[in-house]
Design a protein around this motif. Structure first.
Motif, PDB file in Angstrom:
ATOM      1  N   ILE B 115       0.843  -1.198   0.000  1.00 33.22           N
ATOM      2  CA  ILE B 115       0.000   0.000   0.000  1.00 33.22           C
ATOM      3  C   ILE B 115       0.880   1.250   0.000  1.00 33.22           C
ATOM      4  CG2 ILE B 115      -1.743   1.261   1.325  1.00 33.22           C
ATOM      5  CD1 ILE B 115      -2.632  -1.428  -0.081  1.00 33.22           C
ATOM      6  N   ALA B 116       1.924   1.240   0.827  1.00 28.64           N
ATOM      7  CA  ALA B 116       2.808   2.407   0.894  1.00 28.64           C
ATOM      8  C   ALA B 116       3.458   2.671  -0.464  1.00 28.64           C
ATOM      9  CB  ALA B 116       3.879   2.196   1.961  1.00 28.64           C
ATOM     10  N   ASP B 117       3.892   1.602  -1.135  1.00 34.75           N
ATOM     11  CA  ASP B 117       4.525   1.776  -2.447  1.00 34.75           C
ATOM     12  C   ASP B 117       3.524   2.262  -3.491  1.00 34.75           C
ATOM     13  OD1 ASP B 117       7.027   1.127  -1.607  1.00 34.75           O
ATOM     14  OD2 ASP B 117       6.837  -1.004  -2.081  1.00 34.75           O
ATOM     15  N   LEU B 141      -2.182   8.188   4.467  1.00 36.99           N
ATOM     16  CA  LEU B 141      -2.919   7.035   4.978  1.00 36.99           C
ATOM     17  C   LEU B 141      -3.738   7.439   6.199  1.00 36.99           C
ATOM     18  CD1 LEU B 141      -0.389   4.102   4.484  1.00 36.99           C
ATOM     19  CD2 LEU B 141      -2.344   4.743   3.078  1.00 36.99           C
ATOM     20  N   GLU B 142      -3.207   8.352   6.992  1.00 37.29           N
ATOM     21  CA  GLU B 142      -3.991   8.881   8.111  1.00 37.29           C
ATOM     22  C   GLU B 142      -5.177   9.684   7.603  1.00 37.29           C
ATOM     23  OE1 GLU B 142      -1.535  11.166  10.793  1.00 37.29           O
ATOM     24  OE2 GLU B 142      -0.305   9.378  11.132  1.00 37.29           O
ATOM     25  N   LEU B 143      -4.906  10.482   6.589  1.00 36.12           N
ATOM     26  CA  LEU B 143      -5.944  11.365   6.041  1.00 36.12           C
ATOM     27  C   LEU B 143      -7.149  10.568   5.571  1.00 36.12           C
ATOM     28  CD1 LEU B 143      -6.439  14.392   5.203  1.00 36.12           C
ATOM     29  CD2 LEU B 143      -5.636  13.725   2.947  1.00 36.12           C
ATOM     30  N   VAL B 144      -6.922   9.399   4.973  1.00 41.02           N
ATOM     31  CA  VAL B 144      -8.047   8.606   4.483  1.00 41.02           C
ATOM     32  C   VAL B 144      -8.441   7.527   5.495  1.00 41.02           C
ATOM     33  CG1 VAL B 144      -7.521   9.040   2.068  1.00 41.02           C
ATOM     34  CG2 VAL B 144      -6.561   7.035   3.185  1.00 41.02           C
ATOM     35  N   GLY B 151       0.254   0.319   5.534  1.00 35.76           N
ATOM     36  CA  GLY B 151       1.261   0.597   4.506  1.00 35.76           C
ATOM     37  C   GLY B 151       2.040  -0.620   4.068  1.00 35.76           C
ATOM     38  N   GLU B 152       2.246  -1.576   4.991  1.00 31.79           N
ATOM     39  CA  GLU B 152       3.071  -2.747   4.650  1.00 31.79           C
ATOM     40  C   GLU B 152       2.251  -3.854   4.000  1.00 31.79           C
ATOM     41  OE1 GLU B 152       3.677  -1.638   8.305  1.00 31.79           O
ATOM     42  OE2 GLU B 152       4.664  -0.189   6.998  1.00 31.79           O
ATOM     43  N   ARG B 165     -10.078   3.774  -0.519  1.00 33.08           N
ATOM     44  CA  ARG B 165      -9.400   4.858   0.203  1.00 33.08           C
ATOM     45  C   ARG B 165      -7.950   4.973  -0.241  1.00 33.08           C
ATOM     46  NH1 ARG B 165     -12.236   2.555   4.579  1.00 33.08           N
ATOM     47  NH2 ARG B 165     -13.927   3.909   5.254  1.00 33.08           N
ATOM     48  N   VAL B 166      -7.314   3.805  -0.452  1.00 33.92           N
ATOM     49  CA  VAL B 166      -5.924   3.836  -0.923  1.00 33.92           C
ATOM     50  C   VAL B 166      -5.871   4.512  -2.298  1.00 33.92           C
ATOM     51  CG1 VAL B 166      -3.921   2.461  -1.583  1.00 33.92           C
ATOM     52  CG2 VAL B 166      -5.311   1.769   0.365  1.00 33.92           C
TER      53      VAL B 166
END
Lengths: 236, 412
Positions: B115-117, B141-144, B151-152, B165-166
């Motif tokens: 997700i982070a990538d 990620l916090e915002l959504v 993230g991992e 959301r992502v």
């Protein structure tokens, strides 16, 4: 034609006298242990034939697949061509090539490379084509160039299918390379043929070929696990 | 129009630092070779910076084509599209697209990336420093409302709502001045769709991006849009108007049909009780002199006195007998039910009235004190007000929706 007859000649690898296990064509563990070193050289030749053929085959099919993927229309004719190549009986192909390249490993490798294409090309191109349209659309829409879409999105997603192709191609090559001695390239097949009536010989040489195929398969499986952590994540 | 410092929002939150862009379609047309009819035919309209334009229409009306011409996923045949007064045709497609957030219905997350990538894709293309990317990913990620540790994970480990959301976070990553969203909530079940819509509107309240939002759902269009462009088959603009205008003055029969027979009700969904002129109530207390109570009734818009407690909370409608004698007595004709809150959406308030079989009910503020009276008459008057005078709240996100973000169970 005498050159052709040479590799097919039956050689004496054991004593045929006295009513022993060995002379009776049996499966003799004692003989096997004493004669294991006979199989080292053929095994190395076999590994060499397989690795070189699959590596060269992969390079060719990868380049072809990239071309076909870009052009769109090349896929069908190349697929057809690789299928036709695969239908040529291997012994026939070896014998066709011998007058050109001689009784050499090269002759065997050319034929073996030709046979890998049907698996490798098809799997690479399918891997690329099967990348979901929305994934590619999102990639382009976010500003990846065509080249970046290919190398950062399509290719990584095609890895499982590409590795599956490599597994089949390698297993098939290990198998077909047992006939490479017709081209004068040695290998485990030559060893089998040296004394095809002796069970111990056939079992050891044939068993080594099977083990070799299994070993390559394991290596690719391991590679796949390392290269595609995202697929394992999906399963958990 | 560059809008130098119109947005207090961008100063107040560090999340959005770039100004939203203005977007102008100038006779934008798409013709496919060999096809008689245009896919999009001479589309002209301007979207002010920070507003949501919804492109809506039946399937085959060219709404997605119109959207995709903006980031050159589809090339314009005639006319032009200008982003901050600069033609998109003058820019290299890949570079242009990195400045425009892009969300599609199927989301199109990269399954082989975490997700982070996924979120970091555009910042990496833009060559951001690693630390800056990491900080941005965390912030987004916090915002959504995606929790710590998301993230991992890989896309296949998330639920549909989480993936969506992502998708939004990924589109926002490089803080683009414009976002394109093609049916972004189309594949989500109705309950989560509503939740995501509300979350997104709240986010937009903070970020104030210019957004082109494509949908086939008129209700979604009315809910999400600052302006709605209705397209008809053949890619022609049928009407470009605010939601209230569209509901009140449909340009022709096609729009009328498309908007639906219940357009009056839909318009009520655009307003809250606090946005309309309520009846003044005559609020009286027990022990109050009758004279004073009568004066209040004369001043009120309803001649029914409403008995309240010492804090001003409604107790019930006073009967005739309660108004006899010297002082007000606690004689109720009926209890004050239902009560409507100032923050209620008008359509829901109307539903309450109908359900309780009453013509009017007290309206209370956040403290529960009487703020006025809502009646069927008030509501029907509201529908007579011309759309340009319709007051709608800054957003129509129900306060109760806030706590639910990220509460769905992930798919396994």
């Amino acid at each position: 034609m005498s050159a052709l007859a040479l590799p097919l000649a039956q050689l004496e690898i054991r004593s045929r006298t006295g009513g022993t296990c060995v002379s009776e064509d049996g499966f003799c563990p004692g003989w096997i242990v004493d004669n294991l070193d006979r199989y080292v050289q053929p095994l190395l030749e076999h590994i060499y034939l397989t690795v070189i053929s699959v590596a060269v085959g992969f390079a060719i099919s990868f380049a072809l697949a990239l071309l076909a993927h870009r052009s769109g229309w090349l896929t069908a004719p190349v697929t057809a061509l690789t299928s036709v190549l695969y239908t040529i009986p291997s012994i026939a192909l070896f014998l066709i090539l011998v007058p050109v390249t001689g009784l050499t490993a090269l002759t065997a490798i050319i034929a073996l490379v030709a046979y890998t294409q049907v698996f490798l090309f098809r799997n690479i191109i399918n891997g690329l084509v099967n990348v979901p349209e929305e994934t590619k659309d999102a990639a382009r829409g976010m500003g990846l160039t065509d080249r970046q879409v290919l190398w950062r999105v399509e290719m990584p997603l095609a890895v499982p299918e590409i590795l599956a192709g490599l597994r089949i191609a390698t297993t098939s090559t290990v198998n077909l390379a047992t006939l490479a001695f017709f081209a004068g390239a040695g290998g485990l097949g030559a060893q089998i043929f040296q004394d095809i009536t002796f069970r111990s010989n056939v079992v050891v040489a044939g068993g080594l070929a099977i083990l070799l195929a299994a070993l390559f398969d394991l290596i690719f499986l391991g590679g796949q696990r390392v290269a595609t952590p995202w697929r394992r994540a999906a399963a958990t | 129009m560059t809008a130098p410092d119109n947005s207090s929002g961008s100063n107040a939150t560090p999340r959005s630092t770039r100004e939203a862009a203005t977007l102008e379609f100038r006779g934008a047309t798409k013709r496919y070779p060999g096809q008689e009819a245009a896919a999009v035919d001479g589309l002209s309209l301007t979207v002010p910076a920070g507003e949501i334009l919804v492109l809506v229409g039946p399937s085959g009306c060219g709404k997605t084509t119109a959207m995709r011409m903006v980031n050159r996923m589809i090339e314009i045949t005639e006319g032009d599209i200008l982003l901050d007064e600069r033609s998109v045709r003058d820019r290299a497609p890949a570079e242009l697209r990195r400045e425009i957030g892009y969300v599609i219905q199927q989301i199109g997350l990269f399954p082989h990336m975490t997700i982070a990538d996924n979120v970091a894709v555009v910042p990496r293309l833009l060559g951001w420093e690693r630390d800056r990317i990491d900080a941005r990913v965390k912030e987004l990620l916090e915002l959504v409302s995606l929790g710590e540790g998301t993230g991992e994970r890989y896309p296949s480990q998330l639920s549909g709502g989480q993936r969506q959301r992502v998708g939004v976070a990924r589109a926002l990553a490089a803080d683009p001045p414009l976002m394109l969203m093609d049916e972004p909530f189309g594949a989500i079940d109705p309950i989560n769709r509503e939740r995501l819509q509300n979350e997104f509107l709240r986010l937009q309240g903070e970020l104030r991006k210019t957004i082109v939002f494509v949908t086939h759902d008129i209700d979604e269009a009315i809910k999400m849009g600052d302006k709605i462009a209705v397209l008809r088959t053949g890619g022609r603009l049928a009407q470009y108007a605010s939601p209230a205008e569209l509901l009140m003055y449909p340009a022709d029969e096609f729009i009328e049909d498309f908007v639906g027979a219940d357009r009056a009700l839909k318009r009520l969904a655009l307003q809250r009780v606090r946005d309309i002129d309520l009846w003044r109530a005559a609020t009286v207390r027990v022990g109050e002199p009758i004279e004073e109570a009568r004066r209040k009734i004369a001043d009120a818009d309803i001649d029914m006195p409403l008995l309240v407690d010492e804090h001003g909370r409604p107790e019930g409608w006073l009967s005739e007998r309660g108004m006899t004698g010297e002082r007000v007595r606690a004689e109720l004709r009926s209890r004050a039910e239902p009560t409507v809150e100032l923050d209620d959406v008008l359509r829901d308030a109307l539903a309450d009235l109908i359900e309780s079989e009453v013509h009017y009910s007290p309206v209370v503020d956040a403290e529960g004190c009487v703020a006025g009276v809502l009646s069927l008459e008030v509501i029907s008057q509201t529908l007579q007000i011309p759309p340009d005078q319709v007051r709608t709240g800054p957003d129509l996100v129900a306060p109760g929706d806030e706590a639910v973000a990220g509460s769905e169970a992930p798919s396994r």
